[in-house]
Scaffold this motif. Structure first.
Motif, PDB file in Angstrom:
ATOM      1  N   THR A  99       0.832  -1.197   0.000  1.00  0.00           N
ATOM      2  CA  THR A  99       0.000   0.000   0.000  1.00  0.00           C
ATOM      3  C   THR A  99       0.871   1.253   0.000  1.00  0.00           C
ATOM      4  OG1 THR A  99      -0.202  -0.280   2.405  1.00  0.00           O
ATOM      5  CG2 THR A  99      -2.035  -1.024   1.053  1.00  0.00           C
ATOM      6  N   ARG A 100       2.088   1.114   0.474  1.00  0.00           N
ATOM      7  CA  ARG A 100       3.099   2.154   0.331  1.00  0.00           C
ATOM      8  C   ARG A 100       4.458   1.467   0.386  1.00  0.00           C
ATOM      9  NH1 ARG A 100       2.016   4.991   6.174  1.00  0.00           N
ATOM     10  NH2 ARG A 100       3.223   3.542   7.483  1.00  0.00           N
ATOM     11  N   THR A 101       5.493   2.167  -0.003  1.00  0.00           N
ATOM     12  CA  THR A 101       6.809   1.537  -0.132  1.00  0.00           C
ATOM     13  C   THR A 101       7.801   2.106   0.873  1.00  0.00           C
ATOM     14  OG1 THR A 101       7.373   3.135  -1.855  1.00  0.00           O
ATOM     15  CG2 THR A 101       6.570   0.973  -2.565  1.00  0.00           C
ATOM     16  N   PRO A 137       3.989   1.029  -5.285  1.00  0.00           N
ATOM     17  CA  PRO A 137       2.737   0.649  -4.616  1.00  0.00           C
ATOM     18  C   PRO A 137       1.749  -0.056  -5.547  1.00  0.00           C
ATOM     19  CG  PRO A 137       3.332   2.910  -4.093  1.00  0.00           C
ATOM     20  CD  PRO A 137       4.245   2.469  -5.194  1.00  0.00           C
ATOM     21  N   ALA A 167       4.607  -4.702  -7.229  1.00  0.00           N
ATOM     22  CA  ALA A 167       3.824  -4.258  -6.082  1.00  0.00           C
ATOM     23  C   ALA A 167       3.429  -5.384  -5.148  1.00  0.00           C
ATOM     24  CB  ALA A 167       2.566  -3.522  -6.562  1.00  0.00           C
TER      25      ALA A 167
END
Length: 562
Positions: A210-212, A223, A238
């Protein structure tokens, strides 16, 4: 002088982790993959437009029946993805008389880490103690506390999205923010809280970013775009796979040698030192044979192939196969079992729709036989919960203005409950080698002899009744409870248990470090090592076991003990 410090057989979920850990510890590592290399620009089809999909993305029936007799039934088998599944015509196997086995496989760099459903649930201490408590199989040689720091470690690197829900049967972890549940799942979540004190619906914990983190970005990962094209390969990197994460990390060290098209025939064993010295390999394309040597060998070819390699590696000293003095190699073949399903319609909420496609689903964790054992059957089940709104073309047919009007709005919101239940270890469920039949490379084909037992059926019967009760107490409409039909062994694509861990070399193949009792420089960290199946999807446990064992092996190499 050995060719390498370590050989890893298999580049999938567990093999990729072993390679990463060994290479980052300075161990010169050879990874052998029996399938082809993967080139994302050629092999990923996640950016293919619908009008560019041949045959409306359907595989021709004659080709499917001829070459993909088993694989054609997997839920993500399409014209655009068939190259990621094996041709059954090239890779045959057999089921024992009176049994059936569905073996879904992908032979290429990354293996099924490109094809998995990405569900990432830890085992609990309840799961690690289950065999001992129930008197089934053998006791795990580890407990949750042994694996907890490794769960933390692999989750942080892989990137698992989800909530910390405070559930004893499903331990919390190191998670990225979760994907939001849709309004139908939230409605069911509220109904469960209203009607029960022992069950709840949580957001599925999935290996989609959902985020990196900077570490993930350095590997080229981005993401999740919430397209749900995961099974086509992800050009964004992802979701976690060997190809997006562990193998690139291993390659960055300069210590990795990756050889695709290399089918491992057997492990070479020296009876004088009682150690493995290397592996025999057949080139997939030329059928030429070659030998590679190493100080340490890891088998990560998946539970069935790992067992087959051990059985093929028998010597005069070990006529039953390598590391098989316990006669447990090939035994205790497990999967999960499904086949208890129910669905319903939610009235209302017609002003709402979804934005994007959730790459997971809701999840109702196990609640039967937890925390106390209070049911006549052993173990338990969980529900994977699928919710969504019908399409604009849901059964509406016709022509003209009436047809257009009928298809102006999407269909109703629906709920689908799909139970996953635990399969008990049973020494009579096993994989062996055919005495006369071989594949095109001259290797004996595996023969699976596995059945779902009465406990598995009892679990599904109980799950079916609970699913109906959940939907009826929620006052949903159009409730349909499907007849209980246990899935065939292998159908859930979670084969496990053919070279299990244990506390006693007389009843197990591996010790608490995933080392073979009979061959101290041989390690196994794929599904073969599992002592029980629990209910949870097992991949994140494979990752944790692999990272833990690889670092232990690196310690032994550094100390000169191996």
């Amino acid at each position: 002088m050995a060719d390498f410090d370590a050989i890893v057989v298999g580049s999938g979920m567990s093999g990729g982790w072993v390679a990463k850990e060994l290479c980052e510890r300075g161990v010169k590592t050879l990874v052998l993959e029996r399938g082809k290399d993967i080139k994302p620009e050629e092999d990923y089809t996640d950016n293919l437009d619908p009008w560019d999909k041949k045959f409306l993305d359907r595989v021709r029936p004659d080709e499917a029946e001829r070459d993909y007799k088993i694989q054609k039934d997997v839920y993500v088998f399409y014209e655009s993805t068939k190259h990621l599944w094996v041709k059954d015509s090239d890779h045959p196997y057999e089921a024992a008389q009176g049994t059936d086995y569905e073996w879904y496989r992908g032979y290429h760099v990354g293996g099924r880490s490109l094809l998995w459903a990405r569900m990432s649930y830890r085992f609990s201490d309840h799961d690690f103690k289950a065999n001992k408590a129930d008197g089934v199989g053998v006791d795990w040689p580890i407990r949750y506390d042994d694996l907890k720091p490794w769960y933390d470690y692999v989750e942080k690197f892989a990137g698992i999205s989800g909530n910390n829900d405070g559930l004893g049967q499903l331990p919390d972890g190191v998670y990225l923010p979760p994907f939001e549940l849709d309004c139908a799942a939230k409605h069911l979540q509220g109904k469960l809280a209203e009607n029960y004190n022992d069950r709840q619906l949580i957001a599925g914990r999935v290996a989609n970013l959902t985020r990196t983190t900077p570490e993930q970005e350095a590997l080229g990962r981005a993401p999740c775009q919430a397209r749900y094209h995961c099974f086509r390969g992800c050009s964004y990197g992802a979701y976690f796979s060997s190809n997006s994460a562990t193998l690139p990390a291993a390659k960055k060290t300069g210590n990795l040698t990756l050889r695709p098209d290399s089918i491992v025939h057997s492990v070479i064993y020296d009876p004088k030192t009682k150690r493995a010295t290397g592996v025999r390999v057949i080139d997939r394309l030329t059928k030429e044979t070659k030998t590679y040597t190493a100080r340490v060998v890891f088998l990560n070819a998946s539970a069935i192939n790992t067992a087959a390699i051990l059985l093929q590696s028998g010597t005069e000293e070990m006529p039953k196969g390598l590391a098989n003095s316990s006669d447990q190699v090939g035994r205790n073949l497990m999967d999960h079992v499904a086949g208890a399903r129910a669905q319903a319609t939610i009235d209302g909420m017609t002003d709402k729709y979804v934005y994007g496609r959730y790459p997971g689903q809701g999840y109702i964790p196990r609640y039967r036989n937890y925390p106390e054992y209070d049911q006549p059957y052993k173990r338990g089940f969980a529900f994977q919960v699928y919710t969504g709104r019908g399409t604009w073309q849901a059964g509406r047919q016709g022509i003209g203005a009436g047809f257009k009007t009928a298809n102006r709005d999407p269909g109703p919101w629906t709920i689908f409950l799909d139970a996953y239940a635990e399969v008990l270890p049973d020494p009579n469920n096993r994989v062996g080698l055919h005495k006369t039949r071989t594949d095109k490379w001259g290797i004996p084909v595996p023969v699976m002899d596995a059945r779902m037992g009465p406990n598995e059926v009892a679990l599904l019967e109980a799950a079916s009744k609970d699913a109906e009760d959940i939907l009826r107490k929620g006052n949903y409409s159009n409730i349909k409870v499907h007849p209980v039909e246990p899935t065939k062994p292998g159908n859930r694509i979670h084969e496990m248990g053919t070279a299990r861990m244990g506390r006693d070399p007389k009843t197990s193949v591996l010790n608490k470090w995933n080392q073979a009792w009979d061959c101290e420089n041989l390690f196994i960290t794929d599904g073969a090592a599992m002592t029980s199946s629990a209910i949870q999807n097992p991949s994140v446990t494979y990752m944790a076991l692999s990272a833990r064992a690889a670092n232990h092996a690196a310690d032994l190499l550094e100390s000169g003990k191996l």
